[in-house]
Scaffold this motif. Structure first.
Motif, mmCIF file in Angstrom:
data_model
loop_
_atom_site.group_PDB
_atom_site.id
_atom_site.type_symbol
_atom_site.label_atom_id
_atom_site.label_comp_id
_atom_site.label_asym_id
_atom_site.label_seq_id
_atom_site.Cartn_x
_atom_site.Cartn_y
_atom_site.Cartn_z
ATOM 1 N N MET A 7 -4.856 -5.630 58.908
ATOM 2 C CA MET A 7 -6.222 -6.032 58.585
ATOM 3 C C MET A 7 -6.298 -7.538 58.373
ATOM 4 O O MET A 7 -7.229 -8.203 58.846
ATOM 5 C CB MET A 7 -6.720 -5.292 57.342
ATOM 6 N N GLY A 8 -5.305 -8.104 57.671
ATOM 7 C CA GLY A 8 -5.288 -9.545 57.442
ATOM 8 C C GLY A 8 -5.167 -10.329 58.731
ATOM 9 O O GLY A 8 -5.857 -11.340 58.927
ATOM 10 N N LEU A 9 -4.288 -9.874 59.645
ATOM 11 C CA LEU A 9 -4.143 -10.544 60.933
ATOM 12 C C LEU A 9 -5.436 -10.469 61.738
ATOM 13 O O LEU A 9 -5.832 -11.445 62.394
ATOM 14 C CB LEU A 9 -2.999 -9.907 61.721
ATOM 15 N N THR A 10 -6.108 -9.319 61.682
ATOM 16 C CA THR A 10 -7.360 -9.162 62.423
ATOM 17 C C THR A 10 -8.443 -10.077 61.865
ATOM 18 O O THR A 10 -9.172 -10.731 62.621
ATOM 19 C CB THR A 10 -7.833 -7.699 62.374
ATOM 20 N N ILE A 11 -8.558 -10.144 60.534
ATOM 21 C CA ILE A 11 -9.559 -11.023 59.918
ATOM 22 C C ILE A 11 -9.269 -12.483 60.267
ATOM 23 O O ILE A 11 -10.184 -13.257 60.606
ATOM 24 C CB ILE A 11 -9.586 -10.818 58.395
ATOM 25 N N PHE B 178 -7.733 -13.601 62.896
ATOM 26 C CA PHE B 178 -8.048 -13.825 64.308
ATOM 27 C C PHE B 178 -9.551 -13.941 64.521
ATOM 28 O O PHE B 178 -10.015 -14.786 65.306
ATOM 29 C CB PHE B 178 -7.490 -12.681 65.151
ATOM 30 N N VAL B 179 -10.327 -13.102 63.842
ATOM 31 C CA VAL B 179 -11.789 -13.158 63.981
ATOM 32 C C VAL B 179 -12.320 -14.501 63.467
ATOM 33 O O VAL B 179 -13.224 -15.099 64.071
ATOM 34 C CB VAL B 179 -12.443 -11.984 63.232
ATOM 35 N N ILE B 180 -11.759 -14.996 62.357
ATOM 36 C CA ILE B 180 -12.170 -16.300 61.838
ATOM 37 C C ILE B 180 -11.839 -17.400 62.847
ATOM 38 O O ILE B 180 -12.666 -18.294 63.128
ATOM 39 C CB ILE B 180 -11.502 -16.581 60.482
ATOM 40 N N ALA B 181 -10.632 -17.351 63.410
ATOM 41 C CA ALA B 181 -10.242 -18.338 64.418
ATOM 42 C C ALA B 181 -11.153 -18.251 65.636
ATOM 43 O O ALA B 181 -11.542 -19.273 66.211
ATOM 44 C CB ALA B 181 -8.786 -18.120 64.821
ATOM 45 N N GLN B 182 -11.531 -17.032 66.027
ATOM 46 C CA GLN B 182 -12.450 -16.860 67.144
ATOM 47 C C GLN B 182 -13.806 -17.492 66.835
ATOM 48 O O GLN B 182 -14.410 -18.143 67.691
ATOM 49 C CB GLN B 182 -12.625 -15.371 67.438
ATOM 50 N N SER B 183 -14.282 -17.293 65.597
ATOM 51 C CA SER B 183 -15.582 -17.859 65.215
ATOM 52 C C SER B 183 -15.565 -19.379 65.285
ATOM 53 O O SER B 183 -16.539 -20.008 65.751
ATOM 54 C CB SER B 183 -15.950 -17.395 63.798
ATOM 55 N N LEU B 184 -14.464 -19.975 64.830
ATOM 56 C CA LEU B 184 -14.346 -21.431 64.902
ATOM 57 C C LEU B 184 -14.312 -21.902 66.345
ATOM 58 O O LEU B 184 -14.890 -22.951 66.696
ATOM 59 C CB LEU B 184 -13.086 -21.891 64.164
ATOM 60 N N TYR B 185 -13.646 -21.142 67.190
ATOM 61 C CA TYR B 185 -13.579 -21.492 68.613
ATOM 62 C C TYR B 185 -14.951 -21.364 69.258
ATOM 63 O O TYR B 185 -15.371 -22.238 70.038
ATOM 64 C CB TYR B 185 -12.571 -20.581 69.308
#
Length: 226
Positions: free
Chosen positions: A196-200, A202-209
């Motif tokens: 769950m932590g890795l997924t969150i 990754f989603v945050i990194a995606q949002s920044l991208y």
């Protein structure tokens, strides 16, 4: 609400494991996943492929876990599910006019076609990584597989209920059982908190991208008055 429904089988698995061990937890996860599919059908009169595939894998590998008393089967399930997601994302590069990530998010944001393709590839790689990370924890990081095999070799049994170590064994065998149980718990914690932590993250990194590429609507010009 959808996120809660998606994570419900994992959460219930974790809770059941803490109280009754991995075999009851596996049975609870199978029941929760079946209820999840039933709820989706009752609400939408259709169920997407992924929840059905997840339920199918859980029934097969969870059933083997319960029948053979070998937790290694259910530990493979997260890897297979993540690799199934990866295959779906990779396949969408060639099947259909849009990638899977664009079909999922295209109604919410507008992005150039190359960005959608790149984002779809990143999700594919992420799911492959999650599957590999799970296997790493099972076989290397937690040391569970080695400890479990050592216990089976010592007892001569084909399966062991690690939640009942104190009632089954004494002495050195009890120590082996407790070690295997502790390492099994490491995997369970990784399944809930690590994945769950890795997924969150990754989603945050995606949002920044995405923030760098989302097209902004031009500001309306003020009306000139004489």
């Amino acid at each position: 609400m959808k996120l809660l429904i998606d994570f419900l089988p994992i959460l219930l698995f974790f809770i059941a494991y803490k109280f009754a061990g991995i075999y009851w937890a596996t049975a609870v996860a199978i029941g929760a996943s079946a209820l999840q599919v039933a709820w989706l059908w009752a609400r939408q009169r259709r169920v997407e492929t992924m929840p059905l595939a997840t339920l199918g894998l859980l029934i097969v590998f969870g059933g083997l876990t319960i029948a053979l008393h070998d937790p290694i089967f259910v530990m493979w399930k997260p890897t297979l599910v993540n690799w199934l997601f990866a295959a779906a994302f990779i396949g969408s590069h060639w099947i259909g006019e849009r990638t899977l990530i664009e079909r999922l998010m295209g109604q919410a944001i507008e992005l150039p076609k190359p960005i959608w393709t790149r984002l779809n590839a990143l999700w594919s790689l992420f799911f492959v990584f999650l599957g590999l990370a799970n296997l790493f924890v099972v076989y290397v990081g937690s040391g569970f597989y080695e400890a479990h095999q050592a216990l089976l070799a010592t007892t001569g049994e084909s399966g062991v209920d690690l939640s009942a170590c104190a009632t089954l064994y004494t002495g050195a065998v009890l120590d082996l059982c407790n070690t295997a149980q502790a390492r099994e718990e490491t995997w369970v914690n990784f399944k809930l908190f690590g994945m769950m932590g890795l997924t969150i993250a990754f989603v945050i990194a995606q949002s920044l991208y995405l923030a760098r590429h989302i097209k902004e609507d031009p500001e309306p010009q003020a009306l000139e008055t004489d």
